[in-house]
Design an enzyme around this catalytic site. Structure first.
Site, PDB file in Angstrom:
ATOM      1  N   TYR A  49     -81.544 -39.384 -22.813  1.00 46.02           N
ATOM      2  CA  TYR A  49     -80.098 -39.671 -22.941  1.00 46.02           C
ATOM      3  C   TYR A  49     -79.726 -40.924 -23.245  1.00 46.02           C
ATOM      4  O   TYR A  49     -78.460 -41.292 -23.428  1.00 46.02           O
ATOM      5  CB  TYR A  49     -79.366 -39.066 -21.824  1.00 46.02           C
ATOM      6  CG  TYR A  49     -79.556 -37.594 -21.608  1.00 46.02           C
ATOM      7  CD1 TYR A  49     -80.235 -36.830 -22.495  1.00 46.02           C
ATOM      8  CD2 TYR A  49     -78.659 -37.068 -20.528  1.00 46.02           C
ATOM      9  CE1 TYR A  49     -80.361 -35.215 -22.373  1.00 46.02           C
ATOM     10  CE2 TYR A  49     -78.980 -35.722 -20.276  1.00 46.02           C
ATOM     11  CZ  TYR A  49     -79.894 -34.698 -21.084  1.00 46.02           C
ATOM     12  OH  TYR A  49     -79.886 -33.454 -20.808  1.00 46.02           O
ATOM     13  N   HIS A 107     -88.565 -32.335 -19.142  1.00 45.01           N
ATOM     14  CA  HIS A 107     -87.619 -31.988 -20.078  1.00 45.01           C
ATOM     15  C   HIS A 107     -87.946 -30.889 -20.939  1.00 45.01           C
ATOM     16  O   HIS A 107     -86.849 -29.940 -21.016  1.00 45.01           O
ATOM     17  CB  HIS A 107     -87.108 -33.328 -20.857  1.00 45.01           C
ATOM     18  CG  HIS A 107     -85.805 -33.401 -21.318  1.00 45.01           C
ATOM     19  ND1 HIS A 107     -85.019 -34.413 -21.485  1.00 45.01           N
ATOM     20  CD2 HIS A 107     -84.968 -32.452 -21.686  1.00 45.01           C
ATOM     21  CE1 HIS A 107     -83.917 -34.184 -21.960  1.00 45.01           C
ATOM     22  NE2 HIS A 107     -83.767 -32.830 -21.966  1.00 45.01           N
TER      23      HIS A 107
END
Ligand code: A2P
Length: 281
Positions: A49, A107
């Site tokens: 991110y 992830h």
């Protein structure tokens, strides 16, 4: 704030602030500050991110004691493997100016389409996660975007099964088999994009239910998921909506309304199937 207790006794708030797509430094500062003031105690981020440094700065600026906030981070796909995941976690800890993460998640599973040895890659990555856990650098370990086949494969080699699986989950995308599997195996489901990335909030049936309770469509979606003991991490950059998204505990949907939301056809969201997606590697 209602909490859920993971298998290892760690308490996690049922609502956290999502930070995907929030990269602008000032916006991150405001979001973290507002969220904390409004009662959020869980922040979800990821190496991918690109906001870990800004979040750490925001936590520091707001004077939030480390023990007062649950930080959940994720290892990106380029850092898979036993060593890779440990190095990545240590890099992220440094960026976040902390010596532990409350939750640390893989992830994405290795893509079955890209890697014939996807199962070995995932197993090796997971061994690195278990190592981080045994060393106390992370209080709970988990995965994201794992479906039942990934979890069952992992079971063959894992010493500790994931405590958490963060997947897309909202009305219209309920993944009921995975939901049942996780319940049976005491893996806590966490909903990424619990508002379908904002795309499901115009749905007529959701609006109708919201109007009946004088709530907003977002509040209905979050209340519905929380009742199933799913952690939700709605993302918003607006203080008003951050506030709205945490005020979801003071009403109850009736069974018919729940059924409508449970059985709703797909009406928007991210919609990435981990068995199909290849662009992230
Ligand atoms: P914004 O940041 O402008 O509030 P998800 O968490 O499912 O990925 O959804 C995030 C999207 O939903 C963002 O576009 C966010 O926009 C929007 N959003 C978040 N909370 C609300 C809300 N309470 N009402 C309407 N839209 C919302």
């Amino acid at each position: 704030m209602k909490e859920i207790i993971l298998r290892n006794g760690i308490n996690v708030p049922l609502i956290g602030i999502g930070t995907w797509q929030i990269t602008d430094r000032d916006t991150v500062m405001n979001v973290i500050n507002d969220a904390y003031e409004l009662g959020y105690r869980l922040v979800d981020t990821a190496a991918a991110y690109s906001n870990e440094i800004s979040i750490a700065k925001a936590i520091e600026n707001a004077g939030i004691p480390r023990g007062q906030i649950i930080i959940s981070d994720k290892v990106w796909n380029s850092s898979r493997g036993y060593e890779g995941v440990q190095d990545a976690c240590k890099r992220s800890l440094k960026k976040m100016k902390t010596d532990y993460f409350d939750m640390y998640l893989v992830h994405w599973p290795a893509s079955k389409k890209l890697y014939p040895d996807w199962a070995e890659i995932n197993a090796d990555t997971w061994r690195g996660m278990e190592r981080l856990y045994s060393e106390g650098l992370v209080k709970a370990i988990g995965v994201c975007n794992y479906n039942i086949s990934h979890l069952e494969e992992l079971r063959k080699t894992a010493e500790i099964m994931p405590f958490v699986d963060q997947v897309e989950f909202h009305p219209g995308y309920i993944q009921s088999e995975l939901f049942d599997y996780c319940k049976r195996n005491n893996i806590c489901l966490e909903a990424s994009s619990p508002l379908g990335n904002g795309q499901i909030l115009n749905n007529k049936e959701i609006i109708k239910i919201a109007e009946k309770h004088t709530k907003t469509p977002a509040q209905v979606c979050l209340n519905w998921a929380i009742k199933k003991e799913i952690i939700v991490i709605p993302k918003s950059t607006s203080r008003k909506r951050i506030e709205e998204n945490i005020n979801v505990f003071n009403f109850e949907l009736d069974l018919d309304e729940e059924k409508i939301l449970d059985e709703m056809a797909y009406c928007g969201g991210i919609g990435l199937n981990p068995d199909e997606v290849t662009e992230f590697g």
